[in-house]
Design an enzyme around this catalytic site. Structure first.
Site, PDB file in Angstrom:
ATOM      1  N   ASP A  33      18.019 -37.107  57.854  1.00 46.78           N
ATOM      2  CA  ASP A  33      18.357 -37.806  56.613  1.00 46.78           C
ATOM      3  C   ASP A  33      19.674 -37.302  56.005  1.00 46.78           C
ATOM      4  O   ASP A  33      20.026 -36.129  56.161  1.00 46.78           O
ATOM      5  CB  ASP A  33      17.205 -37.593  55.610  1.00 46.78           C
ATOM      6  CG  ASP A  33      17.260 -38.595  54.467  1.00 46.78           C
ATOM      7  OD1 ASP A  33      18.018 -39.578  54.566  1.00 46.78           O
ATOM      8  OD2 ASP A  33      16.545 -38.391  53.473  1.00 46.78           O
ATOM      9  N   GLY A  34      20.363 -38.187  55.311  1.00 46.57           N
ATOM     10  CA  GLY A  34      21.542 -37.774  54.542  1.00 46.57           C
ATOM     11  C   GLY A  34      22.873 -38.163  55.146  1.00 46.57           C
ATOM     12  O   GLY A  34      23.928 -37.736  54.644  1.00 46.57           O
ATOM     13  N   ASN A  35      22.843 -38.981  56.201  1.00 49.96           N
ATOM     14  CA  ASN A  35      24.116 -39.395  56.824  1.00 49.96           C
ATOM     15  C   ASN A  35      24.997 -40.149  55.825  1.00 49.96           C
ATOM     16  O   ASN A  35      26.201 -39.910  55.740  1.00 49.96           O
ATOM     17  CB  ASN A  35      23.850 -40.331  58.015  1.00 49.96           C
ATOM     18  CG  ASN A  35      23.170 -39.632  59.161  1.00 49.96           C
ATOM     19  OD1 ASN A  35      22.993 -38.420  59.138  1.00 49.96           O
ATOM     20  ND2 ASN A  35      22.779 -40.390  60.159  1.00 49.96           N
ATOM     21  N   GLY A  36      24.368 -41.076  55.108  1.00 55.72           N
ATOM     22  CA  GLY A  36      25.109 -41.922  54.165  1.00 55.72           C
ATOM     23  C   GLY A  36      25.733 -41.073  53.060  1.00 55.72           C
ATOM     24  O   GLY A  36      26.936 -41.201  52.771  1.00 55.72           O
ATOM     25  N   ARG A  37      24.915 -40.202  52.455  1.00 50.39           N
ATOM     26  CA  ARG A  37      25.433 -39.366  51.348  1.00 50.39           C
ATOM     27  C   ARG A  37      26.550 -38.446  51.818  1.00 50.39           C
ATOM     28  O   ARG A  37      27.535 -38.220  51.121  1.00 50.39           O
ATOM     29  CB  ARG A  37      24.283 -38.556  50.727  1.00 50.39           C
ATOM     30  CG  ARG A  37      23.490 -39.355  49.708  1.00 50.39           C
ATOM     31  CD  ARG A  37      22.189 -38.680  49.395  1.00 50.39           C
ATOM     32  NE  ARG A  37      21.237 -38.853  50.488  1.00 50.39           N
ATOM     33  CZ  ARG A  37      20.142 -38.142  50.632  1.00 50.39           C
ATOM     34  NH1 ARG A  37      19.862 -37.165  49.798  1.00 50.39           N
ATOM     35  NH2 ARG A  37      19.318 -38.377  51.626  1.00 50.39           N
ATOM     36  N   TRP A  38      26.409 -37.906  53.016  1.00 47.74           N
ATOM     37  CA  TRP A  38      27.448 -37.022  53.565  1.00 47.74           C
ATOM     38  C   TRP A  38      28.779 -37.763  53.615  1.00 47.74           C
ATOM     39  O   TRP A  38      29.815 -37.239  53.188  1.00 47.74           O
ATOM     40  CB  TRP A  38      27.026 -36.569  54.970  1.00 47.74           C
ATOM     41  CG  TRP A  38      28.017 -35.672  55.653  1.00 47.74           C
ATOM     42  CD1 TRP A  38      28.114 -34.321  55.537  1.00 47.74           C
ATOM     43  CD2 TRP A  38      29.064 -36.081  56.550  1.00 47.74           C
ATOM     44  NE1 TRP A  38      29.152 -33.844  56.316  1.00 47.74           N
ATOM     45  CE2 TRP A  38      29.747 -34.910  56.955  1.00 47.74           C
ATOM     46  CE3 TRP A  38      29.489 -37.311  57.063  1.00 47.74           C
ATOM     47  CZ2 TRP A  38      30.828 -34.936  57.835  1.00 47.74           C
ATOM     48  CZ3 TRP A  38      30.571 -37.337  57.949  1.00 47.74           C
ATOM     49  CH2 TRP A  38      31.231 -36.154  58.321  1.00 47.74           C
ATOM     50  N   HIS A  50      26.777 -41.608  60.155  1.00 49.89           N
ATOM     51  CA  HIS A  50      25.902 -41.782  61.326  1.00 49.89           C
ATOM     52  C   HIS A  50      26.609 -41.268  62.589  1.00 49.89           C
ATOM     53  O   HIS A  50      25.992 -40.661  63.454  1.00 49.89           O
ATOM     54  CB  HIS A  50      25.528 -43.262  61.494  1.00 49.89           C
ATOM     55  CG  HIS A  50      24.741 -43.813  60.336  1.00 49.89           C
ATOM     56  ND1 HIS A  50      23.646 -43.165  59.805  1.00 49.89           N
ATOM     57  CD2 HIS A  50      24.874 -44.951  59.610  1.00 49.89           C
ATOM     58  CE1 HIS A  50      23.148 -43.886  58.810  1.00 49.89           C
ATOM     59  NE2 HIS A  50      23.878 -44.958  58.651  1.00 49.89           N
ATOM     60  N   TRP A  82      15.668 -51.959  58.872  1.00 42.81           N
ATOM     61  CA  TRP A  82      16.199 -53.306  59.139  1.00 42.81           C
ATOM     62  C   TRP A  82      16.653 -53.981  57.854  1.00 42.81           C
ATOM     63  O   TRP A  82      17.405 -54.945  57.886  1.00 42.81           O
ATOM     64  CB  TRP A  82      15.136 -54.178  59.828  1.00 42.81           C
ATOM     65  CG  TRP A  82      14.855 -53.812  61.252  1.00 42.81           C
ATOM     66  CD1 TRP A  82      13.697 -53.274  61.733  1.00 42.81           C
ATOM     67  CD2 TRP A  82      15.717 -53.959  62.390  1.00 42.81           C
ATOM     68  NE1 TRP A  82      13.783 -53.063  63.094  1.00 42.81           N
ATOM     69  CE2 TRP A  82      15.023 -53.482  63.522  1.00 42.81           C
ATOM     70  CE3 TRP A  82      17.019 -54.438  62.562  1.00 42.81           C
ATOM     71  CZ2 TRP A  82      15.579 -53.467  64.798  1.00 42.81           C
ATOM     72  CZ3 TRP A  82      17.569 -54.420  63.847  1.00 42.81           C
ATOM     73  CH2 TRP A  82      16.852 -53.943  64.945  1.00 42.81           C
ATOM     74  N   LEU A 144      12.904 -30.718  78.486  1.00 43.94           N
ATOM     75  CA  LEU A 144      12.595 -31.227  77.151  1.00 43.94           C
ATOM     76  C   LEU A 144      12.187 -32.707  77.175  1.00 43.94           C
ATOM     77  O   LEU A 144      12.862 -33.536  77.785  1.00 43.94           O
ATOM     78  CB  LEU A 144      13.849 -31.069  76.267  1.00 43.94           C
ATOM     79  CG  LEU A 144      13.771 -31.658  74.858  1.00 43.94           C
ATOM     80  CD1 LEU A 144      12.840 -30.836  73.977  1.00 43.94           C
ATOM     81  CD2 LEU A 144      15.161 -31.722  74.226  1.00 43.94           C
ATOM     82  N   ARG A 207       9.590 -36.138  51.781  1.00 41.45           N
ATOM     83  CA  ARG A 207       8.686 -37.260  52.074  1.00 41.45           C
ATOM     84  C   ARG A 207       8.500 -37.378  53.575  1.00 41.45           C
ATOM     85  O   ARG A 207       9.373 -36.982  54.344  1.00 41.45           O
ATOM     86  CB  ARG A 207       9.330 -38.592  51.629  1.00 41.45           C
ATOM     87  CG  ARG A 207       9.378 -38.886  50.191  1.00 41.45           C
ATOM     88  CD  ARG A 207       9.918 -40.309  49.979  1.00 41.45           C
ATOM     89  NE  ARG A 207      11.280 -40.466  50.471  1.00 41.45           N
ATOM     90  CZ  ARG A 207      12.354 -40.084  49.793  1.00 41.45           C
ATOM     91  NH1 ARG A 207      12.226 -39.503  48.620  1.00 41.45           N
ATOM     92  NH2 ARG A 207      13.564 -40.257  50.284  1.00 41.45           N
TER      93      ARG A 207
HETATM   94  C1  FPP Z   1      19.218 -41.499  57.628  1.00 43.54           C
HETATM   95  O1  FPP Z   1      20.338 -41.231  56.806  1.00 43.54           O
HETATM   96  C2  FPP Z   1      19.645 -41.734  59.000  1.00 43.54           C
HETATM   97  C3  FPP Z   1      19.449 -42.886  59.685  1.00 43.54           C
HETATM   98  C4  FPP Z   1      18.792 -44.071  59.082  1.00 43.54           C
HETATM   99  C5  FPP Z   1      19.953 -43.074  61.057  1.00 43.54           C
HETATM  100  C6  FPP Z   1      19.983 -41.859  61.912  1.00 43.54           C
HETATM  101  C7  FPP Z   1      20.824 -42.145  63.086  1.00 43.54           C
HETATM  102  C8  FPP Z   1      21.639 -41.271  63.694  1.00 43.54           C
HETATM  103  C9  FPP Z   1      21.735 -39.861  63.370  1.00 43.54           C
HETATM  104  C10 FPP Z   1      22.546 -41.759  64.794  1.00 43.54           C
HETATM  105  C11 FPP Z   1      21.879 -42.384  65.962  1.00 43.54           C
HETATM  106  C12 FPP Z   1      20.814 -41.580  66.555  1.00 43.54           C
HETATM  107  C13 FPP Z   1      20.665 -41.266  67.856  1.00 43.54           C
HETATM  108  C14 FPP Z   1      19.422 -40.592  68.299  1.00 43.54           C
HETATM  109  C15 FPP Z   1      21.666 -41.519  68.859  1.00 43.54           C
HETATM  110  P1  FPP Z   1      20.666 -42.241  55.623  1.00 43.54           P
HETATM  111  O2  FPP Z   1      21.604 -43.249  56.118  1.00 43.54           O
HETATM  112  O3  FPP Z   1      19.383 -42.779  55.078  1.00 43.54           O
HETATM  113  O4  FPP Z   1      21.342 -41.290  54.605  1.00 43.54           O
HETATM  114  P2  FPP Z   1      21.290 -41.406  53.003  1.00 43.54           P
HETATM  115  O5  FPP Z   1      19.868 -41.145  52.600  1.00 43.54           O
HETATM  116  O6  FPP Z   1      22.234 -40.342  52.555  1.00 43.54           O
HETATM  117  O7  FPP Z   1      21.747 -42.790  52.659  1.00 43.54           O
END
Ligand code: FPP
Length: 280
Positions: A33-38, A50, A82, A144, A207
């Site tokens: 979690d947290g890709n967007g905020r980063w 992402h 989605w 693994l 969560r």
């Molecule tokens: C949640 O962060 C992350 C996701 C919904 C996608 C995760 C996907 C990847 C890390 C890349 C693809 C994965 C693989 C296995 C190749 P968020 O977007 O909800 O972050 P936020 O809560 O800060 O908005």
């Protein structure tokens, strides 16, 4: 590239220290979690988060493989995801496609068995094909077990299992009296995986977000405050070190757990004496 040959000595040392601490979790699950905020904090588009998140996937998969972790399950895309803007969804699917194309040789060469769980037929055809090919190619690997949860949600899998059990009852294959926890679990998409021992979630959120609801009945939870793109091997080491210092009681008391441990070590001592006696 062979992951063990390319490992730094200092990293190997940390891993050995961890291994000496106790019994590793068989199955680690991660909510990335947290890709967007980063990305937003860096004034970048969400997709850049992402993209960087894939670098974390690479490092964590490698570290878990080097550590001899048996099962790693990554929540890469939920059914609820989605509902995100079309551009983000298609960007994520492209990244997934890119990851599978680029990584499969290295994963395979390092003994990783790759599988996917979720509503796979809702993914783009090209991703479905790459997943299928990767599964077939890596099915005999002994290292693994890497499972990608894609278009997955725990409730969806539970409902699907109930539907399939209903069908098998109607076909006369099973009767309602046959239903117990083991039989139920055999209908889940995770039937090939052991229950999760440790779930890691990044970005400080606390969560389950519909991930492995059945499989986490007695799993331990570890929350990291780092965003997923910042989460690297040292962070999984910290999670493991924390896990290894916990006492898992499964509803029993501390005293019972201590007695069980004592009995196991007494048993193995007696076994050693017996074996020595047999040899002499
Ligand atoms: C949640 O962060 C992350 C996701 C919904 C996608 C995760 C996907 C990847 C890390 C890349 C693809 C994965 C693989 C296995 C190749 P968020 O977007 O909800 O972050 P936020 O809560 O800060 O908005």
């Amino acid at each position: 590239m062979n992951w063990n040959d390319s490992q730094q000595a200092s990293d190997k040392e940390i891993q050995l220290e961890l291994m000496e601490m106790g019994k590793f979790p068989r199955h680690i699950a991660i909510i990335m979690d947290g890709n967007g905020r980063w990305a937003v904090e860096k004034n970048m588009p969400r997709i850049a988060g992402h993209k960087e998140g894939i670098e974390s996937v690479r490092d964590i998969v490698k570290a878990c493989s080097q550590l001899g972790v048996q099962y790693l399950t990554l929540y890469a895309f939920s059914i609820e995801n989605w509902k995100r803007p079309m551009s983000e969804v298609s960007g994520l699917m492209k990244l997934l496609e890119h990851y599978l194309r680029q990584e499969i040789d290295e994963l395979n060469a390092n003994g990783v068995r790759l599988r996917a769980i979720g509503k796979i037929n809702s993914l783009p055809k090209v991703v479905q094909k790459l997943l299928k090919d990767s599964e077939v190619r890596t099915k005999d690997n002994q290292g693994l077990n890497l499972t990608l949860a894609l278009s997955y949600s725990g409730r969806w899998d539970l409902v699907r299992a109930v539907q399939m059990i209903g069908l098998d009852i109607r076909r006369g294959k099973i009767s309602p009296e046959d239903i117990n926890e083991d039989l139920f679990a055999s209908y889940l998409q995770t039937h090939d995986l052991p229950d999760a021992d440790l779930m890691v979630r990044t970005s400080g959120e606390m969560r389950l977000s519909n991930f492995l609801l059945w499989e986490m009945a007695y799993g331990e939870i570890y929350i990291s405050n780092k965003y997923w793109p910042e989460f690297r091997r040292d962070d999984i080491y910290a999670a493991l070190s924390n896990y290894l210092q916990r006492e898992r009681r499964y509803g029993k008391t501390s005293l019972q757990i201590a007695n069980e441990k004592q009995n196991v070590s007494e048993e193995s001592y007696l076994q050693r004496v017996f074996n020595a006696f047999k040899k002499s």
